[in-house]
Design an enzyme around this catalytic site. Structure first.
Site, PDB file in Angstrom:
ATOM      1  N   ARG A  83     -13.020   0.633  31.770  1.00  0.00           N
ATOM      2  CA  ARG A  83     -12.843   1.028  33.164  1.00  0.00           C
ATOM      3  C   ARG A  83     -11.354   1.017  33.522  1.00  0.00           C
ATOM      4  NH1 ARG A  83     -14.070  -2.454  36.205  1.00  0.00           N
ATOM      5  NH2 ARG A  83     -14.817  -4.068  34.796  1.00  0.00           N
ATOM      6  N   TYR A 223     -15.586   7.385  29.393  1.00  0.00           N
ATOM      7  CA  TYR A 223     -16.060   6.022  29.112  1.00  0.00           C
ATOM      8  C   TYR A 223     -17.069   5.511  30.155  1.00  0.00           C
ATOM      9  CZ  TYR A 223     -16.446   1.068  29.125  1.00  0.00           C
ATOM     10  OH  TYR A 223     -16.996  -0.182  29.165  1.00  0.00           O
ATOM     11  N   LYS A 232     -21.748   1.657  37.883  1.00  0.00           N
ATOM     12  CA  LYS A 232     -20.860   0.923  38.783  1.00  0.00           C
ATOM     13  C   LYS A 232     -20.538   1.727  40.047  1.00  0.00           C
ATOM     14  CE  LYS A 232     -21.054  -2.676  36.310  1.00  0.00           C
ATOM     15  NZ  LYS A 232     -20.323  -3.009  35.150  1.00  0.00           N
ATOM     16  N   HIS A 252     -23.361  -7.518  41.133  1.00  0.00           N
ATOM     17  CA  HIS A 252     -23.089  -7.449  39.693  1.00  0.00           C
ATOM     18  C   HIS A 252     -23.759  -8.653  39.030  1.00  0.00           C
ATOM     19  CE1 HIS A 252     -19.678  -7.062  36.415  1.00  0.00           C
ATOM     20  NE2 HIS A 252     -20.755  -6.404  36.069  1.00  0.00           N
ATOM     21  N   SER A 274     -17.133  -8.926  34.302  1.00  0.00           N
ATOM     22  CA  SER A 274     -17.337  -8.092  33.125  1.00  0.00           C
ATOM     23  C   SER A 274     -16.948  -8.843  31.853  1.00  0.00           C
ATOM     24  CB  SER A 274     -16.504  -6.825  33.252  1.00  0.00           C
ATOM     25  OG  SER A 274     -16.855  -6.147  34.434  1.00  0.00           O
ATOM     26  N   CYS A 276     -18.279 -11.500  30.588  1.00  0.00           N
ATOM     27  CA  CYS A 276     -18.293 -12.956  30.755  1.00  0.00           C
ATOM     28  C   CYS A 276     -19.685 -13.552  30.580  1.00  0.00           C
ATOM     29  CB  CYS A 276     -17.692 -13.346  32.094  1.00  0.00           C
ATOM     30  SG  CYS A 276     -15.911 -13.046  32.159  1.00  0.00           S
ATOM     31  N   ASP A 299     -27.059  -6.496  34.307  1.00  0.00           N
ATOM     32  CA  ASP A 299     -25.764  -6.127  34.898  1.00  0.00           C
ATOM     33  C   ASP A 299     -25.790  -5.969  36.415  1.00  0.00           C
ATOM     34  OD1 ASP A 299     -22.992  -5.554  34.111  1.00  0.00           O
ATOM     35  OD2 ASP A 299     -23.344  -3.536  34.878  1.00  0.00           O
ATOM     36  N   ARG A 391     -19.346  -0.937  22.759  1.00  0.00           N
ATOM     37  CA  ARG A 391     -20.619  -1.160  23.456  1.00  0.00           C
ATOM     38  C   ARG A 391     -21.799  -0.535  22.728  1.00  0.00           C
ATOM     39  NH1 ARG A 391     -20.366  -3.813  28.812  1.00  0.00           N
ATOM     40  NH2 ARG A 391     -18.150  -4.219  29.028  1.00  0.00           N
TER      41      ARG A 391
HETATM   42  P1  GTP Z   1     -20.392  -6.603  31.103  1.00  0.00           P
HETATM   43  O1  GTP Z   1     -21.380  -5.775  30.382  1.00  0.00           O
HETATM   44  O2  GTP Z   1     -18.978  -6.178  30.863  1.00  0.00           O
HETATM   45  O3  GTP Z   1     -20.671  -6.738  32.552  1.00  0.00           O
HETATM   46  O4  GTP Z   1     -20.396  -8.055  30.389  1.00  0.00           O
HETATM   47  P2  GTP Z   1     -21.434  -9.285  30.391  1.00  0.00           P
HETATM   48  O5  GTP Z   1     -21.168 -10.167  31.559  1.00  0.00           O
HETATM   49  O6  GTP Z   1     -22.823  -8.794  30.208  1.00  0.00           O
HETATM   50  O7  GTP Z   1     -20.952 -10.108  29.098  1.00  0.00           O
HETATM   51  P3  GTP Z   1     -21.677 -10.339  27.688  1.00  0.00           P
HETATM   52  O8  GTP Z   1     -22.948 -11.123  27.809  1.00  0.00           O
HETATM   53  O9  GTP Z   1     -21.752  -9.060  26.975  1.00  0.00           O
HETATM   54  O10 GTP Z   1     -20.614 -11.283  26.969  1.00  0.00           O
HETATM   55  C1  GTP Z   1     -19.282 -10.895  26.772  1.00  0.00           C
HETATM   56  C2  GTP Z   1     -18.650 -11.716  25.693  1.00  0.00           C
HETATM   57  O11 GTP Z   1     -18.738 -13.100  26.016  1.00  0.00           O
HETATM   58  C3  GTP Z   1     -19.323 -11.526  24.334  1.00  0.00           C
HETATM   59  O12 GTP Z   1     -18.344 -11.406  23.330  1.00  0.00           O
HETATM   60  C4  GTP Z   1     -20.112 -12.792  24.162  1.00  0.00           C
HETATM   61  O13 GTP Z   1     -20.258 -13.132  22.813  1.00  0.00           O
HETATM   62  C5  GTP Z   1     -19.318 -13.833  24.949  1.00  0.00           C
HETATM   63  N1  GTP Z   1     -20.222 -14.882  25.502  1.00  0.00           N
HETATM   64  C6  GTP Z   1     -21.362 -14.690  26.187  1.00  0.00           C
HETATM   65  N2  GTP Z   1     -21.961 -15.867  26.511  1.00  0.00           N
HETATM   66  C7  GTP Z   1     -21.158 -16.831  26.001  1.00  0.00           C
HETATM   67  C8  GTP Z   1     -21.239 -18.272  25.997  1.00  0.00           C
HETATM   68  O14 GTP Z   1     -22.167 -18.896  26.512  1.00  0.00           O
HETATM   69  N3  GTP Z   1     -20.203 -18.930  25.395  1.00  0.00           N
HETATM   70  C9  GTP Z   1     -19.156 -18.261  24.808  1.00  0.00           C
HETATM   71  N4  GTP Z   1     -18.198 -18.983  24.231  1.00  0.00           N
HETATM   72  N5  GTP Z   1     -19.065 -16.909  24.782  1.00  0.00           N
HETATM   73  C10 GTP Z   1     -20.054 -16.209  25.370  1.00  0.00           C
HETATM   74  C1  SPV Z   2     -18.520  -3.831  33.155  1.00  0.00           C
HETATM   75  O1  SPV Z   2     -17.333  -3.531  32.905  1.00  0.00           O
HETATM   76  O2  SPV Z   2     -18.822  -4.695  34.013  1.00  0.00           O
HETATM   77  C2  SPV Z   2     -19.624  -3.181  32.418  1.00  0.00           C
HETATM   78  C3  SPV Z   2     -19.306  -2.025  31.583  1.00  0.00           C
HETATM   79  O3  SPV Z   2     -20.758  -3.558  32.576  1.00  0.00           O
HETATM   80  S1  SPV Z   2     -19.042  -0.605  32.535  1.00  0.00           S
HETATM   81  O4  SPV Z   2     -20.235   0.224  32.490  1.00  0.00           O
HETATM   82  O5  SPV Z   2     -17.946   0.128  31.930  1.00  0.00           O
HETATM   83  O6  SPV Z   2     -18.751  -0.950  33.891  1.00  0.00           O
HETATM   84 MN    MN Z   3     -20.870  -5.246  34.093  1.00  0.00          MN
END
Ligand code: GTP
Ligand code: SPV
Ligand code: MN
Length: 609
Positions: A83, A223, A232, A252, A274, A276, A299, A391
């Protein structure tokens, strides 16, 4: 493309009787000058034709069907990977309504600039018309949209991420539906003999929301969050404005269902910025015996107060657009099962020599692969095989732990809301808010280190209120006020309890203090037990945190000292947050609800700051 839906001559024998859609499609075709107009049906035949065409054009590489059937690899232009927050605009009529956290431009000025960019921008290309609905088609008032795009990659991704196609269009015709017009172009017309490239895009990018008109214009990027406009742009930026006006919440947040060994059932929504941890928590495989997690969304959550006074959440999406790196059998086995089934698109990961995908953190490191940049990659390479924001895009229905309630347009009643961020220091593993207003304060001051999900520096602490900083479609001060109002207007006893978590605190050596992933079930258990009046907590200046014995640590590989560090509330560290929070709140001037200043004063007093 199928002959019956392809319109070789613009404006002729159009595929809908919906006057509003027809007029808009004609207007856009006139401006952008595509060679063809294709009305998307969402059928399997269309998917096959689209993906075949994407393979032929070099955008997609078909994966080995024995590994991942009906699945594809795509590599973006190396400059178009995330983004673009500095190119994202909220073009409200009055600049005040955009607020201090968004970029603003006068809507007329923006339209003039973008109309110039759009003029002739689809020459040599097909213009796709994608009717879609965010949420359920059977909802009381379905939330329709139409995306016009010149990217087949976007159409294929939209088919995974949103309910789209002929049945949506038929319903829109039946009810004469209003819809959010969402215009997208990669911004690379094929003129003057210019050959196409595998990932067309433009150095000039604009991701623009017109909140009063409920309209989206996007230019220059292919993207995810910049181009799949239902996600979003609509489901958060535009929907948050609708939610403000109509008294609901567009957030979110992931949505999960948690069942205890005794059969106590809770629905939990969680807002983390994002990259996290939302997808990972949404699909959590608990390490503690007898506990069960089922997924509803990873999400976005749309939440409304129901007739019984409780807050009901639905996931408006139809797929997962998840971060690939770090996903593996240990961290997220349910995501692995989801993508194993196939029908998925992988963007900016590595391609293995046997036609599968690979990324950092996945098991079975290949001896050789092709990196996301199309270069030879081996485990000795200095560069990453996959972009950190690479992704997978996969249908939600393939999730082995999808909760059956996912199909219920009324949604599920939320028992707890978790806020959380990525902080190396200061923020304890879990904190319970005293009440809704305090929880709103926690959300409004949420802080997190930036990630690769947005272009820019990674690892910088910033305030990311309710994990919505890049997604609030109006003045964030008014958004805080909206949250406060939801608390005031409703029965506190029926509203979700609010908690704040941090899986990312580090020890002196820089390692994570808390093992995370499946072990986060221990924190969810404590949250449930707090709501059931069972678990102990100690009151600290920032809220209630677990007493040493109240968190289930059975079988947990952690010393008491490490656990104490993960749970610690260090008064000096928190005192250091105060000037940052003060500066953050001052940004909003008179738009900041006074009760949030009162909350800050209370925190200061308790810290002795
Ligand atoms: P968006 O799709 O961008 O909104 O992200 P999201 O909030 O869904 O994050 P996602 O669950 O994909 O995790 C992002 C990164 O954080 C990945 O590389 C995970 O491996 C890492 N991660 C997720 N949960 C944990 C956790 O409990 N501990 C640690 N150390 N890393 C984590
Ligand atoms: C984020 O960035 O919070 C995502 C991926 O979930 S995107 O669709 O690019 O916003
Ligand atoms: Mn997101």
């Amino acid at each position: 493309m199928t002959a019956d839906t392809t319109q070789p001559h613009i404006g002729q024998s159009a595929a809908t009787t919906h006057e509003g859609i027809l007029a808009w499609v004609d207007e856009v075709a006139e401006l952008t000058q595509p060679d063809r107009v294709h009305w998307c049906t969402g059928s399997d035949e269309e998917w096959t034709e689209l993906t075949d065409a994407l393979v032929a054009s070099g955008t997609f590489t078909r994966l080995n069907a024995d590994k991942k059937p009906n699945s594809f690899h795509a590599a973006s232009d190396p400059t178009d990977v995330a983004r673009v927050e500095d190119r994202t605009f909220i073009c409200s009529v009055d600049e005040k309504d955009c607020g201090p956290t968004n970029n603003w431009m006068d809507p007329q000025e923006m339209k003039a600039i973008m109309t110039d960019l759009y003029r002739g921008c689809m020459r040599g290309r097909t213009m796709y018309v994608v009717p879609f609905v965010m949420g359920h088609l059977e909802a009381d008032s379905p939330m329709f949209g139409v995306e016009i795009t010149d990217s087949a990659y976007v159409v294929a991704s939209m088919r995974v991420m949103a309910r789209m196609g002929s049945n949506v269009l038929r319903r829109m015709e039946e009810v004469g539906a209003t819809f959010v017009p969402a215009l997208h172009s990669v911004g690379m017309p094929l003129v003057d003999g210019r050959a196409d490239v595998s990932w067309p895009c433009n150095d000039t990018k604009y991701i623009v929301q017109f909140p009063e008109e409920r309209m989206i214009w996007s230019f220059g990027s292919g993207y995810g969050g910049n181009a799949l406009l239902g996600k979003k742009c609509y489901a958060l930026r535009i929907a948050s404005v609708m939610a403000r006006d109509e008294g609901w919440l567009a957030e979110h947040m992931l949505i999960l269902k948690l069942t205890s060994p005794e059969g106590v059932r809770k629905y939990i929504a969680a807002a983390f910025p994002s990259a996290c941890g939302k997808t990972n928590l949404a699909m959590l495989a608990p390490t503690i015996p007898g506990w069960k997690v089922e997924t509803l969304g990873d999400d976005i959550a749309w939440m409304r107060i129901g007739d019984d006074g409780r807050l009901y959440a639905v996931n408006p999406e139809f797929g997962f657009f998840g971060v690939a790196p770090g996903t593996n059998e240990l961290t997220n086995p349910n995501a692995m099962r989801t993508i194993d089934i196939g029908n998925s698109v992988f963007t900016n990961v590595a391609l293995t020599d046997d036609g599968d995908v690979w990324w950092e953190g996945l098991e079975n490191t290949p001896a050789h692969a092709t990196s996301w940049k199309g270069e030879d990659w081996t485990p000795d390479s200095d560069e990453l095989s996959s972009h950190p924001n690479s992704r997978y895009c996969t249908p939600i229905k393939q999730c082995p732990i999808l909760a059956p309630e996912y199909d219920d347009p009324r949604g599920v009643p939320i028992d707890a809301i978790l806020f959380g961020g990525r902080r190396k220091t200061t923020v304890p593993l879990v904190t319970e808010a005293r009440d809704w207003t305090h929880g709103t304060f926690m959300g409004a001051t949420l802080s997190s280190e930036t990630t690769a999900a947005a272009v820019g520096q990674v690892g910088v602490v910033r305030r990311d209120p309710m994990a919505m900083l890049p997604f609030i479609g109006y003045n964030a001060g008014d958004y805080f006020n909206h949250w406060i109002t939801v608390g005031k207007d409703n029965d506190a006893a029926k509203l979700p309890k609010i908690f704040y978590v941090n899986w990312f605190r580090r020890d002196e050596d820089g390692g994570f203090l808390w093992p995370g992933f499946g072990e986060n079930s221990r924190v969810l258990k404590w949250v449930v037990e707090r709501m059931e009046g069972q678990a102990e907590a100690v009151e600290t200046p920032i809220g209630y945190v677990p007493t040493p014995g109240s968190l289930d640590t059975d079988g947990l590989d952690m010393t008491e000292e490490e656990l104490a560090q993960a749970l610690a509330v260090d008064v000096e560290e928190w005192k250091a947050e105060i000037p940052q929070i003060t500066e953050w709140f001052e940004k909003f001037g008179e738009n900041l609800p006074a009760v949030l200043w009162t909350e800050l004063d209370g925190l200061k007093a308790r810290l002795g700051a």
